[in-house]
Design a protein around this motif. Structure first.
Motif, PDB file in Angstrom:
ATOM      1  N   LEU A 162       0.846  -1.189   0.000  1.00  0.00           N
ATOM      2  CA  LEU A 162       0.000   0.000   0.000  1.00  0.00           C
ATOM      3  C   LEU A 162       0.886   1.245   0.000  1.00  0.00           C
ATOM      4  N   SER A 163       0.316   2.303  -0.519  1.00  0.00           N
ATOM      5  CA  SER A 163       1.128   3.494  -0.724  1.00  0.00           C
ATOM      6  C   SER A 163       1.015   4.450   0.460  1.00  0.00           C
ATOM      7  N   PHE A 164       1.418   4.007   1.630  1.00  0.00           N
ATOM      8  CA  PHE A 164       1.466   4.940   2.773  1.00  0.00           C
ATOM      9  C   PHE A 164       2.537   4.458   3.745  1.00  0.00           C
ATOM     10  N   GLN A 218       0.106  -0.573  12.619  1.00  0.00           N
ATOM     11  CA  GLN A 218      -0.710  -0.846  11.438  1.00  0.00           C
ATOM     12  C   GLN A 218      -0.431  -2.255  10.918  1.00  0.00           C
ATOM     13  N   TYR A 278      -9.355 -12.954   7.332  1.00  0.00           N
ATOM     14  CA  TYR A 278      -9.336 -12.518   5.923  1.00  0.00           C
ATOM     15  C   TYR A 278      -9.405 -13.718   4.985  1.00  0.00           C
ATOM     16  N   MET A 318     -12.832 -15.459   5.237  1.00  0.00           N
ATOM     17  CA  MET A 318     -13.843 -14.655   4.546  1.00  0.00           C
ATOM     18  C   MET A 318     -13.652 -14.742   3.026  1.00  0.00           C
ATOM     19  N   LEU A 375      -7.098   0.701  -5.639  1.00  0.00           N
ATOM     20  CA  LEU A 375      -6.336   0.359  -4.430  1.00  0.00           C
ATOM     21  C   LEU A 375      -5.645   1.572  -3.779  1.00  0.00           C
ATOM     22  N   PRO A 376      -5.039   2.468  -4.529  1.00  0.00           N
ATOM     23  CA  PRO A 376      -4.439   3.644  -3.868  1.00  0.00           C
ATOM     24  C   PRO A 376      -5.479   4.485  -3.130  1.00  0.00           C
ATOM     25  N   SER A 425      -6.117   2.801   0.029  1.00  0.00           N
ATOM     26  CA  SER A 425      -4.974   2.988   0.928  1.00  0.00           C
ATOM     27  C   SER A 425      -5.070   4.331   1.633  1.00  0.00           C
ATOM     28  N   TYR A 429      -7.747   4.161   4.184  1.00  0.00           N
ATOM     29  CA  TYR A 429      -7.306   3.353   5.327  1.00  0.00           C
ATOM     30  C   TYR A 429      -6.379   4.172   6.219  1.00  0.00           C
ATOM     31  N   LEU A 430      -5.490   4.903   5.582  1.00  0.00           N
ATOM     32  CA  LEU A 430      -4.544   5.695   6.358  1.00  0.00           C
ATOM     33  C   LEU A 430      -5.292   6.748   7.180  1.00  0.00           C
ATOM     34  N   SER A 433      -7.145   5.012   9.964  1.00  0.00           N
ATOM     35  CA  SER A 433      -6.209   4.521  10.964  1.00  0.00           C
ATOM     36  C   SER A 433      -5.743   5.662  11.865  1.00  0.00           C
ATOM     37  N   LYS A 434      -5.469   6.794  11.254  1.00  0.00           N
ATOM     38  CA  LYS A 434      -5.044   7.944  12.057  1.00  0.00           C
ATOM     39  C   LYS A 434      -6.155   8.381  13.010  1.00  0.00           C
ATOM     40  N   GLU A 450      -8.671  -3.398  10.474  1.00  0.00           N
ATOM     41  CA  GLU A 450      -7.985  -4.299   9.549  1.00  0.00           C
ATOM     42  C   GLU A 450      -8.976  -5.198   8.811  1.00  0.00           C
ATOM     43  N   MET A 486     -10.619  -3.292   6.239  1.00  0.00           N
ATOM     44  CA  MET A 486      -9.674  -3.138   5.129  1.00  0.00           C
ATOM     45  C   MET A 486      -9.644  -4.404   4.256  1.00  0.00           C
ATOM     46  N   GLY A 487      -9.670  -5.569   4.905  1.00  0.00           N
ATOM     47  CA  GLY A 487      -9.665  -6.834   4.149  1.00  0.00           C
ATOM     48  C   GLY A 487     -10.894  -6.968   3.273  1.00  0.00           C
TER      49      GLY A 487
END
Lengths: 225, 327
Positions: A87-89, A95, A105, A108, B181-182, B185, B188-189, B192-193, B218, B221-222
């Motif tokens: 992932l891009s972060f 995390q 996961y 599922m 997906l980006p 992401s 999600y970020l 999460s924060k 999580e 996210m899955g």
């Protein structure tokens, strides 16, 4: 029976015979064309049947189950691939999935893949049906094309002996002409054909016939002739 | 003499024969068109036949005509690529030196203008004579020229097509995944924060409750990842359906028109449309529930502190925490 009558009879019989032969040959030709059309349509029918058979077997539950398994496996692979993609972060505090989350996961994903596999199998079945239909459409199209040609082939066969028929007609008509000629010759001559010149109104060598018509017997002294 | 007797006495109808040949040609044309459609959609090499245009040149171009056995090379007897001999030289020579006469000779040679000019009177007579005594034999080149003028000669080119392979559909899946997906992401970020800040704000960062909330994050996210994979596959399958429908439409057009080149052009156009990039809406926020959950709980907690919460003394007026609740 005169010679002309004999020739006429022979020619008439020959002409009739030729026409009968022509009709018979035309009929045989038509039979042949019809049989050819039947053979052609039977060949197409057999081709269509051999396409339909495997395509129908493809729709059976055995194949369906195999497609379900393939679809589910493919989806699970997709889930694993997308899970493993970075992932891009930047990582923040704690995390990422732990082992329990990962197991959840996977579980599922398995159930989700098993459910989604029905769509995949349905798509395969749909595509198979379309392609089978296309192949059958081609055979049907060809069959219709031959069916359109068939009446013309029958027409050709029906007229295939027209020349012999015509020659037979000509020969038969010659026979008829000969018979007529013979009939004409065989007729008894009941009267002589005669020719008489036009009588002149006045014949000066004869006595005056005018007096014959003198109803009053006048002074001319004429005698009755 | 044989022609004479055949035409006058032995002349039988040839409608069936002509229709049979025509039907065979039509079926062969459909077979050729289907081969090309299958190559375009499924991959492979297939000959493409195009109506010959641009001038009759038997020495440099190989022509094909449609027979009952399919497209066959037409033997003009003069096709020899690279040969220095050019049978059109005479026409070019006369046309260049004596344009009028040369042109007339060329027209007569081609059987176009000359025949047309003379056919006003002699055409009817010659037709009758031809019908009785038969037409004169044409040379292969004259026949080719006549077929060319009638639009019955083709040129052929073998073409190789990639086709819609599984890799094409996989690329379509990846295209959506790379697009979505980006965004997931980033969502999600952000989520999460929010969770971590909220937990930290309440002193629950390293607590069981905090772990549970991060686990929720999580698992959400899955699910979102699997939804993206499913959406990508669904879009790929929809594309596969559309391509199959396009293939069927091309085949139907082939049957209707009997002209494979037109139907194939439609197939190529349709396939190029499918390969164009599409525009997609932005990914919906997959963590909206979690964000709302924590945003709401934060608001609620501010009015209804939970267990273990030590209420500030009403007498403490320094006011680091809001002066509500705890009564």
């Amino acid at each position: 029976m005169s010679g002309a009558a004999g020739y006429g009879m022979i020619a008439g019989a020959a002409g009739g015979f030729m026409q009968a032969i022509a009709a018979r040959l035309a009929q045989m030709k038509m039979d042949q064309v019809y049989q050819q059309e039947l053979d052609r349509q039977a060949k197409l029918r057999n081709q269509a049947y051999s396409i339909w058979g495997p395509a129908t077997e493809y729709r059976g539950v055995e194949n369906y189950n195999r497609q379900l398994a393939e679809g589910a496996a493919n989806r699970e692979m997709n889930y694993q691939q997308i899970e493993s993609r970075p992932l891009s972060f930047q990582n923040t505090y704690k995390q990422g999935a732990n082992a329990v989350d990962q197991a959840a996961y996977n579980m599922m994903g398995q159930r989700r893949a098993a459910l989604g596999a029905y769509n995949d199998a349905q798509l395969m079945q749909q595509i198979n049906a379309i392609r089978t239909q296309n192949e059958l459409n081609k055979i049907s199209n060809f069959s219709q094309g031959w069916a359109r040609v068939f009446p013309l082939n029958m027409y050709d066969a029906q007229h295939s002996q027209d020349a012999l028929q015509a020659i037979g007609g000509i020969v038969g008509s010659l026979g008829g002409a000969g018979a007529n000629f013979a009939q004409l010759n065989a007729m008894p001559q009941t009267q002589q054909a005669s020719w008489s010149p036009v009588q002149p109104m006045w014949d000066y060598s004869q006595p005056d016939r005018y007096s014959q018509y003198d109803p009053y017997n006048t002074t001319y002294g004429g005698q009755l002739g | 003499m044989a022609t004479f007797t055949t035409n006058l006495l032995g002349g039988t109808p040839k409608y069936g024969k002509a229709a049979t040949l025509n039907e065979k040609q039509r079926q062969q044309m459909i077979n050729a068109g289907l081969a090309q459609i299958n190559a375009i959609y499924g991959g492979g090499t297939a000959p493409q036949y195009t109506l010959a245009t641009g001038g009759f040149s038997p020495t440099t171009t190989r022509y094909y005509n449609l027979t009952g056995k399919g497209f066959q090379p037409f033997r003009t007897g003069t096709y020899s690529p690279g040969s220095s001999f050019n049978p059109n030289f005479a026409n070019a020579f006369t046309a260049g030196l004596m344009p009028g006469l040369g042109g007339a000779i060329a027209n007569i040679g081609r059987g176009e203008g000359g025949a047309a000019a003379m056919s006003i009177f002699s055409g009817g007579v010659s037709d009758i004579v031809d019908s009785i005594f038969g037409k004169k034999e044409l040379t292969p080149q004259e026949r080719a020229q006549r077929l060319y003028n009638q639009g019955k000669l083709f040129t052929m080119e073998n073409k190789t097509y990639e086709g819609f392979q599984p890799s094409f559909y996989k690329a379509r899946e990846n295209a959506y995944t790379n697009f979505a997906l980006p965004q997931l992401s980033k969502q999600y970020l952000d989520a999460s924060k929010q969770v971590n800040y909220n937990l930290a704000n309440r002193g629950l960062l390293d607590s069981t409750a905090g772990n549970l909330q991060r686990s929720d994050l999580e698992r959400t996210m899955g699910q979102a990842k699997q939804s993206i994979a499913d959406t990508a596959l669904a879009q790929s399958q929809e594309l596969q359906r559309e391509i199959e429908a396009s293939r069927q439409a091309a085949i139907a057009q082939l049957y209707q028109t009997g002209d494979p080149s037109q139907a194939v052009q439609s197939a190529i156009t349709a396939s190029s449309q499918f390969q164009r990039p599409s525009s997609f809406p932005a990914l919906a926020n997959a963590f909206s529930n979690i964000a709302n959950q924590y945003y709401t709980s934060q608001l609620i907690n501010s009015y209804h502190p939970g267990y273990g919460y030590s209420a500030p003394s009403p007498y403490n007026l320094t006011g680091a925490l809001p002066d509500v609740g705890g009564y």
